[in-house]
Scaffold this motif. Structure first.
Motif, short mmCIF file in Angstrom:
data_model
loop_
_atom_site.label_atom_id
_atom_site.label_comp_id
_atom_site.label_asym_id
_atom_site.label_seq_id
_atom_site.Cartn_x
_atom_site.Cartn_y
_atom_site.Cartn_z
N THR A 39 -54.09 16.29 14.23
CA THR A 39 -54.22 15.49 15.46
C THR A 39 -55.44 15.91 16.30
O THR A 39 -55.98 17.00 16.11
CB THR A 39 -52.98 15.61 16.36
N PHE A 40 -55.82 15.03 17.22
CA PHE A 40 -56.88 15.35 18.18
C PHE A 40 -56.56 14.68 19.51
O PHE A 40 -55.77 13.73 19.56
CB PHE A 40 -58.25 14.87 17.66
N PHE A 41 -57.15 15.20 20.58
CA PHE A 41 -57.02 14.59 21.91
C PHE A 41 -58.26 13.77 22.19
O PHE A 41 -59.38 14.21 21.92
CB PHE A 41 -56.89 15.66 23.00
N CYS A 60 -53.78 11.86 19.29
CA CYS A 60 -53.71 10.83 18.24
C CYS A 60 -53.65 11.47 16.86
O CYS A 60 -54.21 12.54 16.64
CB CYS A 60 -54.95 9.93 18.29
N ARG A 61 -53.02 10.76 15.93
CA ARG A 61 -52.91 11.25 14.55
C ARG A 61 -54.11 10.76 13.71
O ARG A 61 -54.38 9.57 13.65
CB ARG A 61 -51.62 10.73 13.90
N ALA A 86 -51.24 5.05 16.91
CA ALA A 86 -51.77 6.36 16.52
C ALA A 86 -51.33 7.48 17.47
O ALA A 86 -51.48 8.66 17.16
CB ALA A 86 -53.30 6.30 16.49
N ARG A 87 -50.78 7.11 18.64
CA ARG A 87 -50.39 8.13 19.63
C ARG A 87 -49.23 8.99 19.13
O ARG A 87 -48.28 8.47 18.55
CB ARG A 87 -49.97 7.45 20.95
N VAL A 88 -49.30 10.28 19.40
CA VAL A 88 -48.18 11.17 19.08
C VAL A 88 -47.03 10.89 20.04
O VAL A 88 -45.86 10.83 19.64
CB VAL A 88 -48.64 12.65 19.17
N LYS A 93 -51.03 7.18 27.52
CA LYS A 93 -51.90 6.03 27.79
C LYS A 93 -52.55 5.54 26.49
O LYS A 93 -52.47 6.21 25.47
CB LYS A 93 -53.00 6.45 28.78
N LYS A 94 -53.24 4.38 26.60
CA LYS A 94 -53.90 3.81 25.41
C LYS A 94 -55.20 4.57 25.12
O LYS A 94 -56.03 4.76 26.02
CB LYS A 94 -54.22 2.33 25.64
#
Ligand SMILES: [Zn+2]
Length: 251
Positions: A39-41, A60-61, A86-88, A93-94
């Motif tokens: 994942t990353f922010f 997001c994954r 894709a959000r964990v 938010k989007k």
């Protein structure tokens, strides 16, 4: 415990968003950082870098975004749905529509942070006939230390999935040509992306590129910039004292 990468991304965002630096304004630009192998922010859509808060970052994954690079085409609605999926945390938010290129650039070896801005002096050149010239040449040694031996150049492309796909193609061409990881992507009529293993490397790249752009524009007024030749560029890129300076500056 919150991931320590969050504080680094917030620091990077606030530095990029400083009004006096002219790298971004209002909702322009975005930042990201690798949270784990999976994942990353990334900055949420519509938020402001200068005042970014923890809740403005979305985890997001990779596995949800990287496969999109193989898709021939997607509608805006399909891309929006893919970004949300894709959000964990489904309450987050989007993610920015540029999250797809962040996912790709963070998948490159050694890259942990990415910063993107619409820097004023850099965009003066990227909105001109000299854009490719600026990307492919170097004028002074510190530009090589912070920005690499050349920048990846991306002709104007619609932001979103198409842009991420063209960035990937141009980075792959760069890797074949220069046999080293890029530090910087310059997008015609759009802006600059820098990437690196530390947030300091990403910020230094942006600031040095902005300085180089001012020098380029000034030199253009005085009859045109004189570029360093390939031999001198390679010499600076390979010098042990420059490598020492890079480490000392966390580049
Ligand atoms: Zn942008």
């Amino acid at each position: 415990m919150p991931n320590p990468i969050i504080q680094d991304i917030l620091t990077l965002s606030h530095e990029i968003g400083r009004e006096d630096r002219g790298l971004t304004m209002l909702g322009e630009g975005n930042t990201s950082g690798r949270a784990s192998d999976e994942t990353f922010f990334v900055k949420a859509s519509g938020t402001c870098l200068g005042t970014l808060k923890e809740e403005d970052l979305v985890e997001c994954r990779n596995a949800a975004l990287l496969p999109l690079l193989e898709r021939e085409s997607m509608t805006d609605q399909e891309i929006e749905a893919a970004l949300l999926a894709a959000r964990v945390d489904p309450k987050a938010k989007k993610p920015s529509v540029e999250a797809i290129f962040h996912a790709y650039l963070l998948s490159l070896p050694g890259m942990k942070f990415v910063g993107h801005g619409h820097a004023t002096a850099v965009n003066q050149i990227l909105c001109s006939v000299r854009a490719r010239d600026f990307a492919e040449h170097r004028m002074f040694p510190d530009e090589i230390v912070c920005c690499g031996v050349a920048s990846v150049y991306v002709p104007y492309t619609d932001p979103g999935l198409k842009l991420a796909q063209v960035i990937r193609a141009q980075v792959e061409a760069y890797l074949r040509r220069y046999q080293r990881q890029p530090r910087m992507v310059l997008m015609q009529n759009h802006g600059i992306i820098t990437l690196g293993g530390t947030w300091q490397a990403v910020l230094s790249g942006l600031l040095m590129a902005e300085k180089a752009a001012k020098i380029f524009v000034g030199a253009a007024v005085l009859g045109g910039p004189i570029f360093m030749n390939d031999e001198n560029v390679d010499r600076i890129a390979g010098r042990p004292d420059e490598a020492y300076r890079q480490r000392a500056l966390k580049l």
